[in-house]
Write an enzyme that holds these catalytic residues in place. Structure first.
Site, PDB file in Angstrom:
ATOM      1  N   HIS A  43       7.657 -53.225  13.549  1.00 55.70           N
ATOM      2  CA  HIS A  43       8.072 -51.908  13.076  1.00 55.70           C
ATOM      3  C   HIS A  43       9.603 -51.893  12.998  1.00 55.70           C
ATOM      4  O   HIS A  43      10.256 -51.385  13.891  1.00 55.70           O
ATOM      5  CB  HIS A  43       7.574 -50.819  14.025  1.00 55.70           C
ATOM      6  N   HIS A  50      15.133 -53.008  17.685  1.00 56.21           N
ATOM      7  CA  HIS A  50      14.410 -54.183  18.162  1.00 56.21           C
ATOM      8  C   HIS A  50      14.220 -55.162  17.000  1.00 56.21           C
ATOM      9  O   HIS A  50      15.076 -56.005  16.788  1.00 56.21           O
ATOM     10  CB  HIS A  50      13.087 -53.838  18.890  1.00 56.21           C
ATOM     11  N   GLU A  70       5.159 -52.034   9.721  1.00 55.42           N
ATOM     12  CA  GLU A  70       5.081 -50.586   9.870  1.00 55.42           C
ATOM     13  C   GLU A  70       6.443 -49.959   9.609  1.00 55.42           C
ATOM     14  O   GLU A  70       7.483 -50.566   9.919  1.00 55.42           O
ATOM     15  CB  GLU A  70       4.679 -50.219  11.303  1.00 55.42           C
ATOM     16  N   HIS A 192      -1.220 -47.292  19.325  1.00 57.45           N
ATOM     17  CA  HIS A 192      -0.202 -46.587  20.121  1.00 57.45           C
ATOM     18  C   HIS A 192      -0.715 -46.254  21.519  1.00 57.45           C
ATOM     19  O   HIS A 192      -1.646 -45.482  21.700  1.00 57.45           O
ATOM     20  CB  HIS A 192       0.353 -45.331  19.447  1.00 57.45           C
TER      21      HIS A 192
HETATM   22  C1  LIG Z   1       3.214 -46.856  14.869  1.00 57.94           C
HETATM   23  C2  LIG Z   1       3.115 -47.044  16.328  1.00 57.94           C
HETATM   24  O1  LIG Z   1       2.535 -46.270  17.022  1.00 57.94           O
HETATM   25  C3  LIG Z   1       3.820 -48.144  16.988  1.00 57.94           C
HETATM   26  O2  LIG Z   1       3.809 -49.332  16.324  1.00 57.94           O
HETATM   27  C4  LIG Z   1       5.236 -47.786  17.115  1.00 57.94           C
HETATM   28  O3  LIG Z   1       5.815 -48.060  15.898  1.00 57.94           O
HETATM   29  C5  LIG Z   1       5.904 -48.576  18.188  1.00 57.94           C
HETATM   30  O4  LIG Z   1       7.276 -48.427  17.946  1.00 57.94           O
HETATM   31  P1  LIG Z   1       8.273 -48.811  19.124  1.00 57.94           P
HETATM   32  O5  LIG Z   1       7.904 -50.220  19.543  1.00 57.94           O
HETATM   33  O6  LIG Z   1       9.627 -48.685  18.497  1.00 57.94           O
HETATM   34  O7  LIG Z   1       7.995 -47.819  20.237  1.00 57.94           O
HETATM   35  N1  LIG Z   2       0.627 -49.217  15.519  1.00 56.35           N
HETATM   36  C1  LIG Z   2       0.677 -49.302  16.956  1.00 56.35           C
HETATM   37  C2  LIG Z   2       1.463 -50.502  17.350  1.00 56.35           C
HETATM   38  O1  LIG Z   2       1.778 -51.349  16.523  1.00 56.35           O
HETATM   39  C3  LIG Z   2       1.835 -50.710  18.763  1.00 56.35           C
HETATM   40  O2  LIG Z   2       1.933 -49.521  19.489  1.00 56.35           O
HETATM   41  P1  LIG Z   2       2.191 -49.708  21.067  1.00 56.35           P
HETATM   42  O3  LIG Z   2       1.064 -50.558  21.592  1.00 56.35           O
HETATM   43  O4  LIG Z   2       3.515 -50.400  21.221  1.00 56.35           O
HETATM   44  O5  LIG Z   2       2.162 -48.303  21.626  1.00 56.35           O
END
Ligand SMILES: CC(=O)[C@@H](O)[C@H](O)COP(=O)(O)O
Ligand SMILES: NCC(=O)COP(=O)(O)O
Length: 239
Positions: A43, A50, A70, A192
């Protein structure tokens, strides 16, 4: 059996904290795939806290499973990054720049015309599209009208209720949402705050679940179990 896509954002967090290249994000992605993950998720956020945009180009070269990128497509830089790398999947997440982390899904009704247009851009490039949504039936109906291939159920609400011991209360909105998604012909992803405690119950109860993307908890668990064991432990919850 739902596929496990490991989100490696937090490996990049650790790397960036000292300014060098340790841990090596690219090596970690290669190893995570060899340990059995069926995908790598990143992401890249506008502030590059990061995962950096440059990481995505290097990761693309070594992904042998599925690459899931993402981000918020309202950032043109994100759209350009995805089109340049053509991952198997792009997951559209409506995060504002200053957010600590993702904390809500799309309003697929208010953003219908915008989502229809941007989804068609990724489809023309041959990229599967998933959009991040809350387990809200109306948002799922709206998602169908956008032309998206899949939805990603935002599971923080589930994780919070589950952690309080309210298993039935935690899972029921997601079961209803999954039934609706199946009825609409939408593929179902989820993510998430999924972790070793809550993942098995979620996966057992969600009909048609195709993929979970998990990062934060898995990387935290890897500090205690090691990365290979952590990947295997999470995969075992999906069997
Ligand atoms: C979309 C989602 O829920 C996660 O992939 C989120 O993008 C995590 O992002 P961070 O690692 O920046 O918390
Ligand atoms: N889309 C969720 C993701 O990629 C990871 O979320 P998290 O496990 O870091 O909360």
């Amino acid at each position: 059996m739902a596929k496990l896509s490991v989100n490696i954002n937090k490996i990049a967090t650790l790397r960036n904290s000292r300014g060098g290249n340790n841990p090596n994000v690219i090596k970690a992605a290669i190893d995570i795939q060899n340990f059995g993950a069926e995908g790598i998720t990143v992401h890249p956020r506008p502030d590059e806290r990061h995962i950096r945009y440059a990481d995505v180009f290097e990761l693309k070269k070594i992904i042998t499973t599925e690459f899931n990128i993402e981000g918020n497509p309202k950032e043109q830089k994100f759209v350009d990054l995805v089109l340049a790398n053509k991952p198997e999947q792009v997951t559209l997440v409506p995060d504002a720049e200053g957010q600590l982390t993702s904390d809500h899904g799309w309003d697929t009704i208010k953003n219908k015309d915008y989502l229809i247009n941007i989804i068609s851009v990724f489809h023309k490039a041959g990229i599967r599209v998933s959009i991040f949504v809350d387990p809200d039936i109306n948002m799922l109906i709206g998602a169908k009208e956008t032309g998206t291939d899949r939805i990603e159920l935002y599971t923080e609400g589930y994780a919070k209720e589950y952690a309080m011991g309210n298993k039935q209360q935690a899972i029921s909105p997601y079961v209803e949402a999954a039934k609706k998604a199946n009825e609409l012909g939408l593929g179902i992803n989820a993510g998430h705050d999924l972790d070793l405690n809550n993942l098995k119950y979620f996966a057992e109860n969600i009909p048609g679940l195709l993929e979970v993307s998990i990062g934060h908890a898995l990387i935290c668990d890897a500090l205690y179990f090691g990365l290979e064991n952590a990947v295997q432990l999470y995969k075992r919850q999906l069997m």
